[in-house]
Design an enzyme around this catalytic site. Structure first.
Site, PDB file in Angstrom:
ATOM      1  N   GLY A  65     -68.736 -38.785  56.183  1.00  0.00           N
ATOM      2  CA  GLY A  65     -69.350 -39.961  56.820  1.00  0.00           C
ATOM      3  C   GLY A  65     -70.674 -39.577  57.458  1.00  0.00           C
ATOM      4  N   ASP A  71     -71.181 -38.220  52.043  1.00  0.00           N
ATOM      5  CA  ASP A  71     -70.967 -39.663  52.130  1.00  0.00           C
ATOM      6  C   ASP A  71     -70.835 -40.211  50.720  1.00  0.00           C
ATOM      7  OD1 ASP A  71     -71.837 -41.750  54.726  1.00  0.00           O
ATOM      8  OD2 ASP A  71     -71.446 -42.590  52.741  1.00  0.00           O
ATOM      9  N   THR A 125     -64.547 -47.604  60.716  1.00  0.00           N
ATOM     10  CA  THR A 125     -63.198 -48.146  60.920  1.00  0.00           C
ATOM     11  C   THR A 125     -63.303 -49.565  61.505  1.00  0.00           C
ATOM     12  OG1 THR A 125     -63.206 -47.038  63.073  1.00  0.00           O
ATOM     13  CG2 THR A 125     -61.995 -45.947  61.313  1.00  0.00           C
ATOM     14  N   THR A 127     -63.676 -43.491  66.109  1.00  0.00           N
ATOM     15  CA  THR A 127     -62.730 -44.124  67.018  1.00  0.00           C
ATOM     16  C   THR A 127     -61.609 -44.701  66.185  1.00  0.00           C
ATOM     17  OG1 THR A 127     -64.575 -44.825  68.327  1.00  0.00           O
ATOM     18  CG2 THR A 127     -62.479 -45.835  68.834  1.00  0.00           C
ATOM     19  N   GLU A 163     -65.573 -39.171  69.744  1.00  0.00           N
ATOM     20  CA  GLU A 163     -66.978 -39.112  70.146  1.00  0.00           C
ATOM     21  C   GLU A 163     -67.191 -40.074  71.306  1.00  0.00           C
ATOM     22  OE1 GLU A 163     -69.190 -41.728  69.708  1.00  0.00           O
ATOM     23  OE2 GLU A 163     -67.836 -43.097  68.658  1.00  0.00           O
ATOM     24  N   LEU A 204     -70.515 -40.529  72.362  1.00  0.00           N
ATOM     25  CA  LEU A 204     -71.960 -40.774  72.395  1.00  0.00           C
ATOM     26  C   LEU A 204     -72.249 -42.264  72.408  1.00  0.00           C
ATOM     27  CD1 LEU A 204     -73.182 -41.794  69.390  1.00  0.00           C
ATOM     28  CD2 LEU A 204     -72.539 -39.473  68.800  1.00  0.00           C
ATOM     29  N   GLU A 248     -75.189 -45.026  71.382  1.00  0.00           N
ATOM     30  CA  GLU A 248     -76.398 -45.088  70.569  1.00  0.00           C
ATOM     31  C   GLU A 248     -77.615 -45.291  71.465  1.00  0.00           C
ATOM     32  OE1 GLU A 248     -75.855 -47.759  67.246  1.00  0.00           O
ATOM     33  OE2 GLU A 248     -73.827 -46.977  67.017  1.00  0.00           O
ATOM     34  N   LYS A 257     -59.839 -42.447  74.441  1.00  0.00           N
ATOM     35  CA  LYS A 257     -61.070 -43.001  73.864  1.00  0.00           C
ATOM     36  C   LYS A 257     -61.066 -44.533  73.961  1.00  0.00           C
ATOM     37  CE  LYS A 257     -64.562 -43.865  71.408  1.00  0.00           C
ATOM     38  NZ  LYS A 257     -65.908 -43.464  71.335  1.00  0.00           N
ATOM     39  N   LEU A 258     -59.940 -45.134  73.583  1.00  0.00           N
ATOM     40  CA  LEU A 258     -59.850 -46.598  73.674  1.00  0.00           C
ATOM     41  C   LEU A 258     -59.965 -47.045  75.130  1.00  0.00           C
ATOM     42  CD1 LEU A 258     -57.001 -47.711  71.209  1.00  0.00           C
ATOM     43  CD2 LEU A 258     -59.413 -47.364  70.780  1.00  0.00           C
ATOM     44  N   ALA A 301     -76.274 -57.180  83.773  1.00  0.00           N
ATOM     45  CA  ALA A 301     -75.902 -58.434  83.121  1.00  0.00           C
ATOM     46  C   ALA A 301     -76.768 -58.628  81.890  1.00  0.00           C
ATOM     47  CB  ALA A 301     -76.099 -59.587  84.090  1.00  0.00           C
ATOM     48  N   CYS A 334     -68.282 -50.509  68.678  1.00  0.00           N
ATOM     49  CA  CYS A 334     -67.087 -49.940  69.313  1.00  0.00           C
ATOM     50  C   CYS A 334     -66.323 -50.860  70.256  1.00  0.00           C
ATOM     51  CB  CYS A 334     -67.471 -48.681  70.086  1.00  0.00           C
ATOM     52  SG  CYS A 334     -67.642 -47.263  69.009  1.00  0.00           S
TER      53      CYS A 334
HETATM   54  C1  UDX Z   1     -70.252 -47.201  73.435  1.00  0.00           C
HETATM   55  C2  UDX Z   1     -69.813 -46.203  74.522  1.00  0.00           C
HETATM   56  O1  UDX Z   1     -70.745 -46.241  75.618  1.00  0.00           O
HETATM   57  C3  UDX Z   1     -69.724 -44.805  73.953  1.00  0.00           C
HETATM   58  O2  UDX Z   1     -69.216 -43.904  74.911  1.00  0.00           O
HETATM   59  C4  UDX Z   1     -68.805 -44.815  72.733  1.00  0.00           C
HETATM   60  O3  UDX Z   1     -68.739 -43.545  72.142  1.00  0.00           O
HETATM   61  C5  UDX Z   1     -69.270 -45.831  71.712  1.00  0.00           C
HETATM   62  O4  UDX Z   1     -69.379 -47.130  72.331  1.00  0.00           O
HETATM   63  P1  UDX Z   1     -72.589 -47.876  72.356  1.00  0.00           P
HETATM   64  O5  UDX Z   1     -71.844 -49.051  71.803  1.00  0.00           O
HETATM   65  O6  UDX Z   1     -73.415 -47.066  71.420  1.00  0.00           O
HETATM   66  O7  UDX Z   1     -71.578 -46.850  73.058  1.00  0.00           O
HETATM   67  O8  UDX Z   1     -73.592 -48.372  73.514  1.00  0.00           O
HETATM   68  P2  UDX Z   1     -73.412 -48.766  75.058  1.00  0.00           P
HETATM   69  O9  UDX Z   1     -74.539 -48.174  75.785  1.00  0.00           O
HETATM   70  O10 UDX Z   1     -72.063 -48.489  75.554  1.00  0.00           O
HETATM   71  O11 UDX Z   1     -73.665 -50.345  75.030  1.00  0.00           O
HETATM   72  C6  UDX Z   1     -72.731 -51.248  74.442  1.00  0.00           C
HETATM   73  C7  UDX Z   1     -73.185 -52.672  74.677  1.00  0.00           C
HETATM   74  O12 UDX Z   1     -73.083 -53.018  76.057  1.00  0.00           O
HETATM   75  C8  UDX Z   1     -74.648 -52.942  74.300  1.00  0.00           C
HETATM   76  O13 UDX Z   1     -74.743 -54.198  73.678  1.00  0.00           O
HETATM   77  C9  UDX Z   1     -75.372 -52.935  75.629  1.00  0.00           C
HETATM   78  O14 UDX Z   1     -76.549 -53.693  75.635  1.00  0.00           O
HETATM   79  C10 UDX Z   1     -74.300 -53.558  76.531  1.00  0.00           C
HETATM   80  N1  UDX Z   1     -74.463 -53.207  77.958  1.00  0.00           N
HETATM   81  C11 UDX Z   1     -74.343 -51.912  78.370  1.00  0.00           C
HETATM   82  C12 UDX Z   1     -74.696 -54.226  78.889  1.00  0.00           C
HETATM   83  O15 UDX Z   1     -74.795 -55.415  78.534  1.00  0.00           O
HETATM   84  N2  UDX Z   1     -74.810 -53.881  80.219  1.00  0.00           N
HETATM   85  C13 UDX Z   1     -74.694 -52.603  80.657  1.00  0.00           C
HETATM   86  O16 UDX Z   1     -74.804 -52.380  81.877  1.00  0.00           O
HETATM   87  C14 UDX Z   1     -74.451 -51.580  79.711  1.00  0.00           C
HETATM   88  P1  ADP Z   2     -70.090 -44.932  62.525  1.00  0.00           P
HETATM   89  O1  ADP Z   2     -70.858 -45.751  63.507  1.00  0.00           O
HETATM   90  O2  ADP Z   2     -68.633 -44.811  62.884  1.00  0.00           O
HETATM   91  O3  ADP Z   2     -70.728 -43.617  62.215  1.00  0.00           O
HETATM   92  P2  ADP Z   2     -71.159 -45.907  59.982  1.00  0.00           P
HETATM   93  O4  ADP Z   2     -70.800 -47.146  59.210  1.00  0.00           O
HETATM   94  O5  ADP Z   2     -72.526 -45.766  60.536  1.00  0.00           O
HETATM   95  O6  ADP Z   2     -70.048 -45.793  61.136  1.00  0.00           O
HETATM   96  O7  ADP Z   2     -70.894 -44.623  59.083  1.00  0.00           O
HETATM   97  C1  ADP Z   2     -69.724 -44.371  58.389  1.00  0.00           C
HETATM   98  C2  ADP Z   2     -70.085 -43.751  57.023  1.00  0.00           C
HETATM   99  O8  ADP Z   2     -68.879 -43.309  56.395  1.00  0.00           O
HETATM  100  C3  ADP Z   2     -70.762 -44.705  56.045  1.00  0.00           C
HETATM  101  O9  ADP Z   2     -72.019 -44.189  55.675  1.00  0.00           O
HETATM  102  C4  ADP Z   2     -69.793 -44.759  54.838  1.00  0.00           C
HETATM  103  O10 ADP Z   2     -70.469 -44.842  53.607  1.00  0.00           O
HETATM  104  C5  ADP Z   2     -69.057 -43.448  54.979  1.00  0.00           C
HETATM  105  N1  ADP Z   2     -67.738 -43.413  54.316  1.00  0.00           N
HETATM  106  C6  ADP Z   2     -66.751 -44.331  54.385  1.00  0.00           C
HETATM  107  N2  ADP Z   2     -65.682 -43.937  53.675  1.00  0.00           N
HETATM  108  C7  ADP Z   2     -65.985 -42.736  53.120  1.00  0.00           C
HETATM  109  C8  ADP Z   2     -65.268 -41.797  52.283  1.00  0.00           C
HETATM  110  N3  ADP Z   2     -64.019 -42.026  51.902  1.00  0.00           N
HETATM  111  N4  ADP Z   2     -65.910 -40.665  51.935  1.00  0.00           N
HETATM  112  C9  ADP Z   2     -67.178 -40.422  52.357  1.00  0.00           C
HETATM  113  N5  ADP Z   2     -67.887 -41.243  53.149  1.00  0.00           N
HETATM  114  C10 ADP Z   2     -67.299 -42.395  53.526  1.00  0.00           C
END
Ligand code: UDX
Ligand code: ADP
Length: 468
Positions: free
Chosen positions: A9, A34, A92, A132, A168, A170, A172, A223-224, A271, A279
């Site tokens: 992936g 991938d 997922t 996740t 993870e 992290l 974005e 994680k959840l 807000a 996620c």
């Molecule tokens: C989230 C979790 O933070 C991270 O730990 C997990 O691994 C993946 O899911 P992500 O979805 O990448 O990360 O971004 P995040 O910064 O959490 O923001 C999620 C959403 O909430 C965004 O739409 C953001 O704009 C919003 N947000 C965040 C708010 O509206 N207010 C805030 O104070 C913080």
């Molecule tokens: P995430 O945010 O969880 O990284 P993405 O959709 O950005 O999700 O990335 C998941 C990647 O996994 C995609 O690029 C998809 O093509 C790849 N993928 C899904 N199933 C398989 C598989 N069976 N073998 C290899 N790569 C896969």
């Protein structure tokens, strides 16, 4: 010792995670694979602006490690065969049909990965869940792998597996920093040797006190839980934003006064137009599904409310926009600033802009999109998933210069908190707009004291109409 890693992936998780591991562990060879050949091609692109993921700091690191100890490949079977540790980082999403549709994660990509690992792995392999996943997914992976293990053992070939969960955390937009300086690294499993091997990998750059080990199910559930808590804070502050607008309280002041209590904390109290991203919604839905499965209805209802408030906030903002434009947006020109679900990413999954745009299109508005990292093609692809876009092709366009785009616009909606939107010259823009002109700041990023022009009406989340 782990010396050869395969990551299945090459998405938002796999790409940045492996880039940081490659940088911090120069002696480990890493192959990111991938099924999507286009994506692999993009990761190998000479032009670093064409990488499939936009993340601050990513391009610089890719330049440093790519084709040294980090490789992007489509030869999945060979990379699995050579690996002693395999990360599963596939998508997922929530199931769209069948049992658990709209609630449970679709594990078909995880299952496909496990089957491919079981067929091609060689020797002892540590298989690590990175995506996740719903609680007890490791059981599915283990079962698929153990079937193969028995079969291969019958043939006296050396093939065995340890399954670990290493979620993870992290976010974005800050992925590289989150990976380089994590708050914690969580490793769940029951094979002590495998846990130690993975721990050694992280010890290359993470303090030992930050690496915690648990059983598999605790790791998956943690994680959840973490994501549910974070999302819950956003729904909490968004619910308060509506009370602020009704009473004259200011959401930023309330958030600060509340968050300065060290038990509460200041983070995740902004807000906005509702949380997006791949996620939060998915993880809470997984939690709710789990509760239903275990007959914990009240617990499920509690977490479901976080999603309901999120949807309510999105809809509330849409209604405010239409009402302020005299209840009629037919043929009006609306400039939408930001399509990514948050700033500093090109990811548009679950972006609040998607639903808002479709609602506005249904009312015959003409939409002009602007986003510094999301292309018009990506916007159209995203909208197409949720509506028959053919009906609206004449109503949508894209403009890379937001000053040009504001010509005769009736309204501007700030949906993503990109830095450049804070720096807009409103005097210049409002001169070009049709009157009465409106700005709807769904992110609360505008500093009203710095906006000098009188020719504008401004609505801000958690403040209401602050200028007209
Ligand atoms: C989230 C979790 O933070 C991270 O730990 C997990 O691994 C993946 O899911 P992500 O979805 O990448 O990360 O971004 P995040 O910064 O959490 O923001 C999620 C959403 O909430 C965004 O739409 C953001 O704009 C919003 N947000 C965040 C708010 O509206 N207010 C805030 O104070 C913080
Ligand atoms: P995430 O945010 O969880 O990284 P993405 O959709 O950005 O999700 O990335 C998941 C990647 O996994 C995609 O690029 C998809 O093509 C790849 N993928 C899904 N199933 C398989 C598989 N069976 N073998 C290899 N790569 C896969």
């Amino acid at each position: 010792m782990i010396s050869n890693i395969c990551c299945i992936g090459a998405g938002y998780v796999g790409g940045p995670t492996m880039t940081v591991i490659a940088d911090r562990c120069p002696n480990i060879l890493i192959n990111v694979v991938d099924t999507n050949a286009e994506k692999i091609k993009a990761w190998n692109s000479e032009d670093l602006n064409k990488l499939p993921v936009f993340e601050p700091g990513l391009r610089e690191l890719i330049k440093k490690v790519r084709n040294k100890n980090l490789f992007f490949s489509s030869d999945i079977d060979l990379c699995i065969k050579n690996a002693d540790a395999i990360f599963i980082s596939v998508n997922t999403p929530i199931k769209t049909s069948g049992l658990g549709a709209g609630e449970a994660s679709d594990l078909k990509w995880v299952e496909a990965s496990a089957r491919r690992i079981s067929e091609n792995a060689n020797g002892h392999t540590i298989v690590i869940e990175k995506s996740t996943l719903p609680v007890r997914t490791a059981k599915v992976i283990k079962e698929i792998l153990s079937t193969q293990e028995i079969y291969e053992n019958d043939n006296e070939r050396n093939k065995s597996f340890s399954v670990l969960s290493n979620p993870e955390f992290l976010a974005e937009g800050t992925a590289i920093k989150d990976l380089q300086e994590p708050d914690r690294v969580l490793i769940g499993g029951d094979d002590k040797n495998a846990i130690l091997e993975l721990k050694k990998l992280y010890l290359n750059w993470v303090d030992k006190h930050k690496i915690i080990t648990t059983n598999l199910w605790s790791s998956e559930l943690s994680k959840l839980t973490a994501n549910a808590f974070l999302a819950q804070r956003i729904s909490s502050i968004n619910s308060i934003s509506a009370i602020c607008e009704a009473t004259g309280a200011d959401i930023k002041e309330v958030a600060k006064a509340t968050g300065l209590d060290s038990r509460i904390g200041l983070k995740f109290l902004k807000a906005g137009p509702g949380f997006g991203g791949s996620c939060f919604k998915k993880d809470i839905l997984n939690l709710v599904y789990l509760c239903k499965y275990f007959n914990l209805r009240q617990v499920g209802d509690f977490w479901e409310q976080v999603i309901k408030i999120n949807e309510w906030q999105r809809n509330r903002i849409y209604e405010i926009i239409v009402k302020n434009l005299f209840g009629n947006i037919s043929d009006k020109k609306i400039l939408i600033l930001g399509f990514s679900f948050k700033a500093n990413t090109n990811d548009t999954r679950e972006s609040p802009t998607i639903g808002l745009s479709i609602n506005l299109l249904k009312e015959n508005a003409n939409l002009v999109f602007h986003d510094p990292q999301v292309s018009f093609d990506q916007i159209k692809n995203e909208l197409e998933k949720f509506t028959d876009l053919q009906k609206y092709t004449n109503q949508i366009s894209f403009c890379s210069n937001l000053y040009n785009a504001s010509d005769y616009a009736d309204a501007i909606i700030i949906m993503t908190e990109w830095k450049e939107y804070e720096l807009v010259d409103w005097e210049k823009i409002t001169k070009k707009m049709r009157k009465p002109s409106w700005v709807f700041d769904a992110r609360g990023i505008l500093d009203i004291s710095k906006i000098r022009t009188e020719n504008i009406n401004i609505w801000q989340v958690g403040n209401g109409v602050i200028k007209n």
